[in-house]
Design a protein around this motif. Structure first.
Motif, PDB file in Angstrom:
ATOM      1  N   SER A 156      46.478  49.173  48.773  1.00  0.00           N
ATOM      2  CA  SER A 156      46.659  48.405  47.545  1.00  0.00           C
ATOM      3  C   SER A 156      45.408  47.563  47.289  1.00  0.00           C
ATOM      4  O   SER A 156      44.861  46.952  48.214  1.00  0.00           O
ATOM      5  CB  SER A 156      47.882  47.496  47.673  1.00  0.00           C
ATOM      6  OG  SER A 156      48.044  46.699  46.519  1.00  0.00           O
ATOM      7  N   ALA A 157      44.930  47.554  46.025  1.00  0.00           N
ATOM      8  CA  ALA A 157      43.657  46.890  45.699  1.00  0.00           C
ATOM      9  C   ALA A 157      43.838  45.379  45.600  1.00  0.00           C
ATOM     10  O   ALA A 157      43.829  44.790  44.518  1.00  0.00           O
ATOM     11  CB  ALA A 157      43.100  47.449  44.399  1.00  0.00           C
ATOM     12  N   THR A 158      43.975  44.755  46.771  1.00  0.00           N
ATOM     13  CA  THR A 158      44.118  43.307  46.849  1.00  0.00           C
ATOM     14  C   THR A 158      42.931  42.722  47.604  1.00  0.00           C
ATOM     15  O   THR A 158      42.290  43.419  48.402  1.00  0.00           O
ATOM     16  CB  THR A 158      45.414  42.924  47.577  1.00  0.00           C
ATOM     17  OG1 THR A 158      45.352  43.424  48.936  1.00  0.00           O
ATOM     18  CG2 THR A 158      46.632  43.527  46.882  1.00  0.00           C
ATOM     19  N   PRO A 159      42.608  41.450  47.380  1.00  0.00           N
ATOM     20  CA  PRO A 159      41.494  40.821  48.110  1.00  0.00           C
ATOM     21  C   PRO A 159      41.654  40.916  49.621  1.00  0.00           C
ATOM     22  O   PRO A 159      40.671  41.036  50.347  1.00  0.00           O
ATOM     23  CB  PRO A 159      41.533  39.373  47.629  1.00  0.00           C
ATOM     24  CG  PRO A 159      42.164  39.444  46.270  1.00  0.00           C
ATOM     25  CD  PRO A 159      43.184  40.543  46.364  1.00  0.00           C
ATOM     26  N   GLY A 160      42.895  40.882  50.106  1.00  0.00           N
ATOM     27  CA  GLY A 160      43.119  40.968  51.545  1.00  0.00           C
ATOM     28  C   GLY A 160      42.715  42.302  52.129  1.00  0.00           C
ATOM     29  O   GLY A 160      42.237  42.384  53.262  1.00  0.00           O
ATOM     30  N   ASN A 161      42.893  43.357  51.363  1.00  0.00           N
ATOM     31  CA  ASN A 161      42.537  44.697  51.841  1.00  0.00           C
ATOM     32  C   ASN A 161      41.079  45.051  51.589  1.00  0.00           C
ATOM     33  O   ASN A 161      40.520  45.907  52.278  1.00  0.00           O
ATOM     34  CB  ASN A 161      43.427  45.747  51.166  1.00  0.00           C
ATOM     35  CG  ASN A 161      44.850  45.719  51.674  1.00  0.00           C
ATOM     36  OD1 ASN A 161      45.108  45.335  52.805  1.00  0.00           O
ATOM     37  ND2 ASN A 161      45.794  46.114  50.817  1.00  0.00           N
ATOM     38  N   PHE A 162      40.494  44.393  50.581  1.00  0.00           N
ATOM     39  CA  PHE A 162      39.110  44.696  50.213  1.00  0.00           C
ATOM     40  C   PHE A 162      38.330  43.389  50.062  1.00  0.00           C
ATOM     41  O   PHE A 162      38.163  42.871  48.954  1.00  0.00           O
ATOM     42  CB  PHE A 162      39.069  45.502  48.904  1.00  0.00           C
ATOM     43  CG  PHE A 162      39.674  46.863  49.016  1.00  0.00           C
ATOM     44  CD1 PHE A 162      38.909  47.954  49.399  1.00  0.00           C
ATOM     45  CD2 PHE A 162      41.020  47.056  48.759  1.00  0.00           C
ATOM     46  CE1 PHE A 162      39.467  49.222  49.501  1.00  0.00           C
ATOM     47  CE2 PHE A 162      41.591  48.308  48.858  1.00  0.00           C
ATOM     48  CZ  PHE A 162      40.815  49.400  49.241  1.00  0.00           C
ATOM     49  N   LEU A 163      37.880  42.868  51.180  1.00  0.00           N
ATOM     50  CA  LEU A 163      37.203  41.575  51.183  1.00  0.00           C
ATOM     51  C   LEU A 163      35.921  41.596  50.362  1.00  0.00           C
ATOM     52  O   LEU A 163      35.540  40.578  49.769  1.00  0.00           O
ATOM     53  CB  LEU A 163      36.894  41.151  52.625  1.00  0.00           C
ATOM     54  CG  LEU A 163      38.109  40.944  53.542  1.00  0.00           C
ATOM     55  CD1 LEU A 163      37.650  40.577  54.954  1.00  0.00           C
ATOM     56  CD2 LEU A 163      39.021  39.862  52.975  1.00  0.00           C
ATOM     57  N   ASP A 164      35.251  42.743  50.301  1.00  0.00           N
ATOM     58  CA  ASP A 164      34.000  42.839  49.548  1.00  0.00           C
ATOM     59  C   ASP A 164      34.216  42.720  48.046  1.00  0.00           C
ATOM     60  O   ASP A 164      33.263  42.499  47.293  1.00  0.00           O
ATOM     61  CB  ASP A 164      33.295  44.170  49.845  1.00  0.00           C
ATOM     62  CG  ASP A 164      32.810  44.249  51.283  1.00  0.00           C
ATOM     63  OD1 ASP A 164      32.691  43.187  51.920  1.00  0.00           O
ATOM     64  OD2 ASP A 164      32.562  45.364  51.759  1.00  0.00           O
ATOM     65  N   PHE A 165      35.470  42.866  47.611  1.00  0.00           N
ATOM     66  CA  PHE A 165      35.775  42.816  46.176  1.00  0.00           C
ATOM     67  C   PHE A 165      36.653  41.614  45.829  1.00  0.00           C
ATOM     68  O   PHE A 165      37.344  41.615  44.814  1.00  0.00           O
ATOM     69  CB  PHE A 165      36.481  44.091  45.739  1.00  0.00           C
ATOM     70  CG  PHE A 165      35.642  45.321  45.873  1.00  0.00           C
ATOM     71  CD1 PHE A 165      34.779  45.704  44.871  1.00  0.00           C
ATOM     72  CD2 PHE A 165      35.710  46.091  47.026  1.00  0.00           C
ATOM     73  CE1 PHE A 165      33.993  46.841  45.002  1.00  0.00           C
ATOM     74  CE2 PHE A 165      34.933  47.233  47.171  1.00  0.00           C
ATOM     75  CZ  PHE A 165      34.070  47.601  46.152  1.00  0.00           C
ATOM     76  N   ALA A 166      36.611  40.587  46.652  1.00  0.00           N
ATOM     77  CA  ALA A 166      37.456  39.418  46.418  1.00  0.00           C
ATOM     78  C   ALA A 166      37.130  38.730  45.098  1.00  0.00           C
ATOM     79  O   ALA A 166      37.953  38.006  44.546  1.00  0.00           O
ATOM     80  CB  ALA A 166      37.309  38.425  47.578  1.00  0.00           C
ATOM     81  N   PHE A 167      35.929  38.964  44.563  1.00  0.00           N
ATOM     82  CA  PHE A 167      35.517  38.336  43.309  1.00  0.00           C
ATOM     83  C   PHE A 167      36.109  39.027  42.090  1.00  0.00           C
ATOM     84  O   PHE A 167      36.002  38.530  40.969  1.00  0.00           O
ATOM     85  CB  PHE A 167      33.981  38.358  43.185  1.00  0.00           C
ATOM     86  CG  PHE A 167      33.393  39.743  43.145  1.00  0.00           C
ATOM     87  CD1 PHE A 167      33.171  40.390  41.939  1.00  0.00           C
ATOM     88  CD2 PHE A 167      33.066  40.399  44.320  1.00  0.00           C
ATOM     89  CE1 PHE A 167      32.631  41.667  41.904  1.00  0.00           C
ATOM     90  CE2 PHE A 167      32.527  41.681  44.288  1.00  0.00           C
ATOM     91  CZ  PHE A 167      32.313  42.314  43.085  1.00  0.00           C
ATOM     92  N   VAL A 168      36.745  40.187  42.271  1.00  0.00           N
ATOM     93  CA  VAL A 168      37.263  40.969  41.149  1.00  0.00           C
ATOM     94  C   VAL A 168      38.727  40.630  40.912  1.00  0.00           C
ATOM     95  O   VAL A 168      39.528  40.595  41.842  1.00  0.00           O
ATOM     96  CB  VAL A 168      37.124  42.479  41.425  1.00  0.00           C
ATOM     97  CG1 VAL A 168      37.667  43.278  40.246  1.00  0.00           C
ATOM     98  CG2 VAL A 168      35.669  42.834  41.691  1.00  0.00           C
ATOM     99  N   ASP A 169      39.077  40.352  39.653  1.00  0.00           N
ATOM    100  CA  ASP A 169      40.462  40.106  39.279  1.00  0.00           C
ATOM    101  C   ASP A 169      41.127  41.450  39.020  1.00  0.00           C
ATOM    102  O   ASP A 169      40.978  42.038  37.953  1.00  0.00           O
ATOM    103  CB  ASP A 169      40.520  39.230  38.029  1.00  0.00           C
ATOM    104  CG  ASP A 169      41.945  38.878  37.635  1.00  0.00           C
ATOM    105  OD1 ASP A 169      42.839  39.045  38.483  1.00  0.00           O
ATOM    106  OD2 ASP A 169      42.156  38.437  36.489  1.00  0.00           O
ATOM    107  N   VAL A 170      41.857  41.957  40.002  1.00  0.00           N
ATOM    108  CA  VAL A 170      42.393  43.306  39.938  1.00  0.00           C
ATOM    109  C   VAL A 170      43.819  43.291  39.402  1.00  0.00           C
ATOM    110  O   VAL A 170      44.632  42.459  39.795  1.00  0.00           O
ATOM    111  CB  VAL A 170      42.373  43.963  41.336  1.00  0.00           C
ATOM    112  CG1 VAL A 170      42.927  45.378  41.258  1.00  0.00           C
ATOM    113  CG2 VAL A 170      40.961  43.978  41.885  1.00  0.00           C
TER     114      VAL A 170
END
Length: 220
Positions: free
Chosen positions: A161-175
């Motif tokens: 699931s595209a969440t900040p917890g799973n993808f730390l490199d994309f924490a800046f993106v509002d998914v």
């Protein structure tokens, strides 16, 4: 077709003043009406064949910046605006040949929700998509497509699931909810040679081209 051109304005008129339901398109129409102005209805082409409708629509959407359309024009991912030299290079590339034993997931990375200019091709293709997770997990390889040309091929080890917890490199993106991404790696060299070659390979299969959805499945 018919009176569809007028339906957006009628949709706004049916909404209550306090109702914030609707798209950016409806919000813009409401702003025009609240300013005591009238929405202008321009017919760019009329009395044309059904086959030409999508191409005209796509060209108009691509030509006018700042539109409120959620989706791009039909075929814009493959046949959208390009520099003339890019088109020349594209059609000089070898044609894509699908390996008969492979199940593929093709993703148009130029429709990613991210600012792709600062990301590697791997990061562009792996995050974050509205996708059928069960189908995606069956793919042997994920192909990164740019304007109808295969530019990279990857192996997805796990879809998350595209969440900040799973993808730390994309924490800046509002998914948005319901999107997925994968962790994985670049495919082996022989697979890259098959699908990408030296500079990329162009898609020519009719049932794999000109699809508005950025996600395409092959034999899945």
């Amino acid at each position: 077709k018919g009176n569809r051109v007028f339906q957006h304005v009628r949709g706004v008129l049916k909404l209550d003043d306090d109702d914030d339901t609707g798209s950016a398109k409806l919000a813009r129409i409401r702003k025009i009406l609240n300013s005591d102005l009238e929405v202008q209805h321009v017919i760019h082409r009329h009395a044309i064949s059904d086959a030409a409708i999508f191409d005209v629509e796509a060209a108009v959407i691509d030509a006018y910046s700042g539109l409120a359309n959620i989706a791009g024009g039909h075929g814009s991912t493959d046949r959208g605006p390009m520099h003339s030299q890019e088109i020349i290079v594209k059609f000089e590339l070898p044609e894509l040949e699908i390996h008969p034993d492979h199940k593929l997931l093709l993703i148009n990375v130029n429709q990613s929700v991210n600012d792709t200019s600062k990301l590697t091709l791997y990061d562009q293709v792996r995050f974050a998509w509205r996708i059928n997770k069960s189908r995606a997990e069956k793919a042997d390889y994920v192909l990164a497509v740019v304007r109808g040309v295969i530019k990279g091929v990857f192996v997805a080890d796990e879809w998350l699931s595209a969440t900040p917890g799973n993808f730390l490199d994309f924490a800046f993106v509002d998914v948005d909810n319901g999107r997925w991404g994968f962790t994985g790696s670049e495919a082996p060299q022989d697979i890259r040679d098959w699908y990408v070659g030296q500079f990329g390979k162009q898609i020519v299969e009719d049932n794999m081209r000109h699809i508005q959805n950025p996600i395409r499945y092959w034999k899945i």
